[in-house]
Scaffold this motif. Sequence first.
Motif, PDB file in Angstrom:
ATOM      1  N   VAL A  70       0.847  -1.190   0.000  1.00 45.96           N
ATOM      2  CA  VAL A  70       0.000   0.000   0.000  1.00 45.96           C
ATOM      3  C   VAL A  70       0.881   1.238   0.000  1.00 45.96           C
ATOM      4  O   VAL A  70       1.745   1.391   0.849  1.00 45.96           O
ATOM      5  CB  VAL A  70      -0.908   0.002   1.240  1.00 45.96           C
ATOM      6  N   GLY A  77       1.971   5.104   0.521  1.00 49.69           N
ATOM      7  CA  GLY A  77       1.660   6.069   1.557  1.00 49.69           C
ATOM      8  C   GLY A  77       1.926   5.546   2.947  1.00 49.69           C
ATOM      9  O   GLY A  77       1.761   6.252   3.922  1.00 49.69           O
ATOM     10  N   VAL A  78       2.356   4.286   3.062  1.00 54.64           N
ATOM     11  CA  VAL A  78       2.668   3.718   4.356  1.00 54.64           C
ATOM     12  C   VAL A  78       4.177   3.807   4.544  1.00 54.64           C
ATOM     13  O   VAL A  78       4.923   3.513   3.612  1.00 54.64           O
ATOM     14  CB  VAL A  78       2.203   2.245   4.407  1.00 54.64           C
ATOM     15  N   PRO A  79       4.633   4.228   5.698  1.00 55.70           N
ATOM     16  CA  PRO A  79       6.083   4.324   5.878  1.00 55.70           C
ATOM     17  C   PRO A  79       6.747   2.954   5.711  1.00 55.70           C
ATOM     18  O   PRO A  79       6.240   1.946   6.182  1.00 55.70           O
ATOM     19  CB  PRO A  79       6.233   4.848   7.304  1.00 55.70           C
ATOM     20  N   PHE A 124      10.010   0.576   6.411  1.00 54.00           N
ATOM     21  CA  PHE A 124      11.087   0.518   7.390  1.00 54.00           C
ATOM     22  C   PHE A 124      12.369   0.071   6.719  1.00 54.00           C
ATOM     23  O   PHE A 124      12.360  -0.734   5.809  1.00 54.00           O
ATOM     24  CB  PHE A 124      10.715  -0.428   8.524  1.00 54.00           C
ATOM     25  N   ASN A 159      -4.490  17.921  21.772  1.00 53.90           N
ATOM     26  CA  ASN A 159      -5.916  17.661  21.961  1.00 53.90           C
ATOM     27  C   ASN A 159      -6.647  18.885  22.492  1.00 53.90           C
ATOM     28  O   ASN A 159      -7.726  19.241  22.010  1.00 53.90           O
ATOM     29  CB  ASN A 159      -6.113  16.490  22.913  1.00 53.90           C
ATOM     30  N   VAL A 217      -6.873  21.529  19.702  1.00 56.32           N
ATOM     31  CA  VAL A 217      -7.865  21.204  18.671  1.00 56.32           C
ATOM     32  C   VAL A 217      -9.270  21.510  19.177  1.00 56.32           C
ATOM     33  O   VAL A 217     -10.097  22.092  18.474  1.00 56.32           O
ATOM     34  CB  VAL A 217      -7.741  19.721  18.263  1.00 56.32           C
ATOM     35  N   GLN A 218      -9.521  21.137  20.450  1.00 54.89           N
ATOM     36  CA  GLN A 218     -10.871  21.354  20.976  1.00 54.89           C
ATOM     37  C   GLN A 218     -11.180  22.829  21.145  1.00 54.89           C
ATOM     38  O   GLN A 218     -12.288  23.276  20.844  1.00 54.89           O
ATOM     39  CB  GLN A 218     -11.035  20.620  22.305  1.00 54.89           C
ATOM     40  N   PHE A 230     -11.918  24.139  17.814  1.00 57.48           N
ATOM     41  CA  PHE A 230     -13.234  23.679  17.365  1.00 57.48           C
ATOM     42  C   PHE A 230     -14.341  24.528  17.969  1.00 57.48           C
ATOM     43  O   PHE A 230     -15.248  24.988  17.275  1.00 57.48           O
ATOM     44  CB  PHE A 230     -13.403  22.201  17.750  1.00 57.48           C
ATOM     45  N   VAL A 231     -14.229  24.761  19.284  1.00 57.86           N
ATOM     46  CA  VAL A 231     -15.251  25.559  19.961  1.00 57.86           C
ATOM     47  C   VAL A 231     -15.283  26.967  19.387  1.00 57.86           C
ATOM     48  O   VAL A 231     -16.355  27.524  19.119  1.00 57.86           O
ATOM     49  CB  VAL A 231     -14.998  25.591  21.481  1.00 57.86           C
ATOM     50  N   LEU A 276     -16.878  26.893  15.906  1.00 54.34           N
ATOM     51  CA  LEU A 276     -18.314  26.652  16.033  1.00 54.34           C
ATOM     52  C   LEU A 276     -19.022  27.900  16.540  1.00 54.34           C
ATOM     53  O   LEU A 276     -20.060  28.310  16.002  1.00 54.34           O
ATOM     54  CB  LEU A 276     -18.535  25.480  17.001  1.00 54.34           C
ATOM     55  N   LEU A 312     -24.433  33.094  11.993  1.00 56.79           N
ATOM     56  CA  LEU A 312     -25.796  32.680  11.647  1.00 56.79           C
ATOM     57  C   LEU A 312     -26.811  33.467  12.467  1.00 56.79           C
ATOM     58  O   LEU A 312     -27.822  33.944  11.952  1.00 56.79           O
ATOM     59  CB  LEU A 312     -25.972  31.178  11.886  1.00 56.79           C
ATOM     60  N   LEU A 332     -11.772  13.112  22.228  1.00 53.35           N
ATOM     61  CA  LEU A 332     -11.829  14.518  22.618  1.00 53.35           C
ATOM     62  C   LEU A 332     -13.262  14.832  23.045  1.00 53.35           C
ATOM     63  O   LEU A 332     -14.182  14.780  22.228  1.00 53.35           O
ATOM     64  CB  LEU A 332     -11.435  15.428  21.458  1.00 53.35           C
ATOM     65  N   VAL A 349     -15.076  17.448  23.718  1.00 57.74           N
ATOM     66  CA  VAL A 349     -15.862  18.510  23.075  1.00 57.74           C
ATOM     67  C   VAL A 349     -16.388  18.032  21.728  1.00 57.74           C
ATOM     68  O   VAL A 349     -17.567  18.219  21.397  1.00 57.74           O
ATOM     69  CB  VAL A 349     -15.003  19.782  22.895  1.00 57.74           C
ATOM     70  N   ILE A 350     -15.527  17.380  20.939  1.00 57.83           N
ATOM     71  CA  ILE A 350     -15.932  16.884  19.622  1.00 57.83           C
ATOM     72  C   ILE A 350     -17.019  15.821  19.785  1.00 57.83           C
ATOM     73  O   ILE A 350     -18.027  15.830  19.080  1.00 57.83           O
ATOM     74  CB  ILE A 350     -14.714  16.280  18.895  1.00 57.83           C
ATOM     75  N   PHE A 397     -30.957  32.288   7.973  1.00 63.39           N
ATOM     76  CA  PHE A 397     -29.611  32.145   8.531  1.00 63.39           C
ATOM     77  C   PHE A 397     -28.550  32.729   7.602  1.00 63.39           C
ATOM     78  O   PHE A 397     -27.439  33.014   8.027  1.00 63.39           O
ATOM     79  CB  PHE A 397     -29.290  30.669   8.773  1.00 63.39           C
ATOM     80  N   PHE A 445       1.321   3.026  11.767  1.00 61.02           N
ATOM     81  CA  PHE A 445       0.350   3.839  11.030  1.00 61.02           C
ATOM     82  C   PHE A 445      -0.018   5.048  11.869  1.00 61.02           C
ATOM     83  O   PHE A 445      -0.152   4.935  13.087  1.00 61.02           O
ATOM     84  CB  PHE A 445      -0.931   3.031  10.768  1.00 61.02           C
ATOM     85  N   GLN A 489      -4.040   7.195   8.786  1.00 67.85           N
ATOM     86  CA  GLN A 489      -3.728   6.049   7.936  1.00 67.85           C
ATOM     87  C   GLN A 489      -4.455   4.811   8.449  1.00 67.85           C
ATOM     88  O   GLN A 489      -5.024   4.042   7.674  1.00 67.85           O
ATOM     89  CB  GLN A 489      -2.222   5.792   7.938  1.00 67.85           C
ATOM     90  N   ARG A 542      -8.113   5.041   7.544  1.00 69.74           N
ATOM     91  CA  ARG A 542      -8.398   4.964   6.115  1.00 69.74           C
ATOM     92  C   ARG A 542      -8.112   3.560   5.575  1.00 69.74           C
ATOM     93  O   ARG A 542      -8.850   3.059   4.734  1.00 69.74           O
ATOM     94  CB  ARG A 542      -7.528   6.000   5.386  1.00 69.74           C
ATOM     95  N   LEU A 543      -7.040   2.940   6.070  1.00 65.12           N
ATOM     96  CA  LEU A 543      -6.585   1.689   5.444  1.00 65.12           C
ATOM     97  C   LEU A 543      -6.988   0.440   6.211  1.00 65.12           C
ATOM     98  O   LEU A 543      -7.062  -0.634   5.639  1.00 65.12           O
ATOM     99  CB  LEU A 543      -5.056   1.717   5.299  1.00 65.12           C
TER     100      LEU A 543
END
Lengths: 415, 388
Positions: free
Chosen positions: A4, A6-8, A10, A49, A52-53, A56-57, A60, A67, B205, B207-208, B238, B287, B291, B294-295
Amino acid sequence: MFPVSGVPRFGLMIGFQPFSLKRSITKILAGKGLAGEVLARWYNPAWRNTAVQVLFVLVLAAILAILGWNLRANMLARNIPTDFSFWNDTAGFDINQTPIAYSPLSTYGRAFFVGLLNTLIVAAIALVLTTIIGVIVGIGRLAENRLVSLLAATYVEVLRNIPLLLQLLFWYNAILKPLPGPRQSLIMPLGAVLNNRGLFLPRPSFEAGAAGVAGALAIGLALAYLVWHFSILKPGWPRNLLILLLAVGPAIGFSLHMPPLALDFPILKGFNYAGGFRVSPEFVALLLGLSLYTAAFIAEIVRAGINSVPRGQSEAAASLGLPPGLTMRLIILPQALRVVIPPLTSQYLNLVKNSSLAVFIGYPDLVQVFTGTVLNQTGAAVQVILITMAVYLGLSLMISFAMNHLNRRMAFVER
Amino acid sequence: MASNSIAPGGTYLSHKNAPVLPPPKQKDAWWERLRRSFFGTPLSAFLTLLSSGLILWLTPDLLRFVLFDAVWNAPDGEACRVPGAGACWAFVWHKLPYFIFGSYPEHERWRVVVTLVLGALLLAWLLWPQKMGKHPDKPFAAALLFLVYPLVALVLLLGAPIFGLPMVDTDLWGGIFLSLVVAGVGIVVSMPLGIILALGRRSSLPVIALASTSFIEFVRGVPMITVLFMANFMLPLFLPETVHIDRLSRPLVGVALFASAYMAEVVRGGLQAVPKGQYEGSAALGFTTWQSLRLVILPQAIVHVIPGIVNTFIGLFKDTTLVAIVGIFDFLRTVETARLDPVWAGPTISATGYLFAALFYGTICFGMSRYSIGIERRLAERKKGRVA
C-alpha cells in the motif's frame, strides 16, 4: 511487504531523511513567535488535543454567531416577530377536533395545546393497536401452518416497503373519501356506522348502576386474588374457571340488576347522523395508516425475538410436559422480550414522529395546527419550529425513559 | 386442562401423567404431512379456513380490478368513469411522461435519461458482488459515483450554456427523476458526513464527541417534517440577505442532514464491531491515526454494516415523499396532482394512481431489502471462511 502506497517503509536510515514539508516548516519556524511555539508543542498529544478542541469551539461559536447575526438582521428586515408575544393573540381559525374547549376566539397558545393533545391521542391509540397487530403478525409468520405464515409474510413485505405517506393518502383519498354518504352508510357491528363523514360509534354514558358495578368488580377481584394467592381450591378442580367466575361474577350479577352504562346510538336524522360519537375520516385514516405500517416492523422484531430463544428452551419445556400455549407464555415470550424491547422502543419513537404526517391529510395534530396554520398566520417561523422540535424531543425522551425502565426490569438478572 | 395449572409464583404443576404418545413414524405420506400442517390442531384448522376464506374473498375482486375490468386504452377519462370499470391504466400511460420527468422541458428530457442511465451503470458497478482476491475496483467506482458523478449530473440536469446545454430552472423539475435526485443527494452527502459524525461521536476529545452526539440525537429525536420546515423557513434567514437559496436546495439540505444523523449511527455500529486488536495492530505497525482509519478500520467497519446502510437508504427513499410538504414536485406529488386532473377524474383514478406509485416504491424498496439480505448472508459466510 507493504504494497500500500503512503505507508512508511522501514529500513536503514543513515544520515539522510526524505523531504518532509511538515518537518521543514517546523525547522524554519522553530523558536520564532507564536507559530513556532504551536509547532514545537504540536507533538505533545495532551497539548494538541486541548488546542484542537479550543479551536473547534471557537470556530463553532463563530459560525453560530454569524448565523445568529444574519437571523436577527433578516428577521428585522422582513418584519418577522422576534419574541413570543404572538402566543396570547387571538387565533381566528377553527379546528375540527378539539379535545379541550377551543373556538376561533381562543389564543394561539390554546391552539398549540389542542394540536399537542390531538397528536397524543392518535399516537397513544396507534401505539396500542400497532403492538397488538404486530405481535399477532409476528407470531403468525412463525406459524407451522404455511397459509398463515404466507399471509403474514405478505403483509410485512407489502406494508413496510411502501412509504407511509402513500399509505395514508390511499386510506384517506381512495378508501374513506369515496365512501357513500350518510343515507347509504355502511352499517358496522355493535351499532357503529361508517360513511364519508366519518365513523360514528355508540357513545357510552354512565348510569346509576355504575358505582355499584365498580364496587362489585373490586370485591370480586379481591376475592379471586385471595383464593388464587392462598391456593384455596384443590387441584383437580376447574380452578381457572372458578377464579374467573369469582372475579367478574358479582359485577355481572349487579349489572343485570342495575345497568351501569347506556349506549347512545348514532341515528340518521335528515342528511346526517346525530348522536353517538363521531370520529373524523382524517383520524381513522391516520390511525389505520400509522398502526398498520408500524405493525409490519414490529412483526419483524417479534419474529427475530422469538427466533433468538434457543430451540432447547422449547424442547426442554415440552419434555417437562408443558403444553404449547404455556411454553409460549412462560418460557419463550419472557426471554424474547429482552431482545425485543430495544428495537421496539425505536419503532414506538418512529410512530410518534410519523404521526406528524397528519398534516398531509388534514388531521389537526401539532404540526398541522401549530407548525402549519399558526406559523403561516404569525410568520414567527423560528419560534414555532423550535417549539415543535422541542415538543417532539421531549416526547422521544419520555418514551425512551419509560422503555429503558421496562428494559431494566426485564433484563436478565445475573448472579 | 383443568388439572394442569400455574401455582402462585409462576411454578408449573402437572397433576397427571402426560398421555403416552405413539412412536414417531419413519416417514409420513404426503397427504398426512399436509393434513398435519394445515389441520394439525383445532386452532390451525380454524386459521386455515379463515385465511383461505380471506384469500378467496379478496383475490377475485383484486384481479378483476387490476386486470380483467381494467381500462387499458382510452383517450380520456370517459371509459374509466363507466360503472364497474376497474383500474384506469390508460390514465397512468398518458401521465407517464409527467410522472417521470415532471414539467422538465420535453426536448431536453434526454439529459435526464442520460443522467439516470449513467447513475444506474455506476451504481450497478459499485453494488455488484465481487469475488475476494481479485484486485478491488470498488473504491474507484465509489470515487466516481460520489465525487465525479454528482458534478456531471448537476451540469446535465441544471444545464451549462458553455456546453450548449440551456439552463432548466429547478421549478420545472419533478416526478420520479426528482425523487431520485433527492434520494441521491441524501445518499451522496450522508455517507461522508455520517462517517465524520460517527468518528466524532467516538472521538476521545470530549468537546468533539459532545458536539457530534448532540447533533445526531437532536436530529434523530425530531420528525423529518420539522427538519424540512426548518430547512425551508429558517435556512434563508440564517444566510446573508444577498444570498438567494433555491427552492429545491433547501429541502435537499434538510434531507442530507437528516440522513447523515441516521447514517452516523449505522457507521458507529460498524466501528464498534472492529476488534480492538485492529487499532492496536495498525498502531504497532507505525500507522498514523488517519492512515489506520483509512486503510484498516473504515474498510472493515463499512463492509460490516453494508446491510444497515442499505436499510437506511430504503428509509431515506421512502422519506423522500415528504419533501412535497415544502412544495417540491416529487413522484408522489405528481401522482397527487395528476389524479385531480378534470380530464381524467373518476371514481377509480385515485386508487389507480396510488397502486402505480405503490408498485414503483414497493419494487425498489423490496429489491434493495433483498440485496441487503444477500450481502448479509455473504458476509456471514465469509466470516465462517466458506467463501474465499
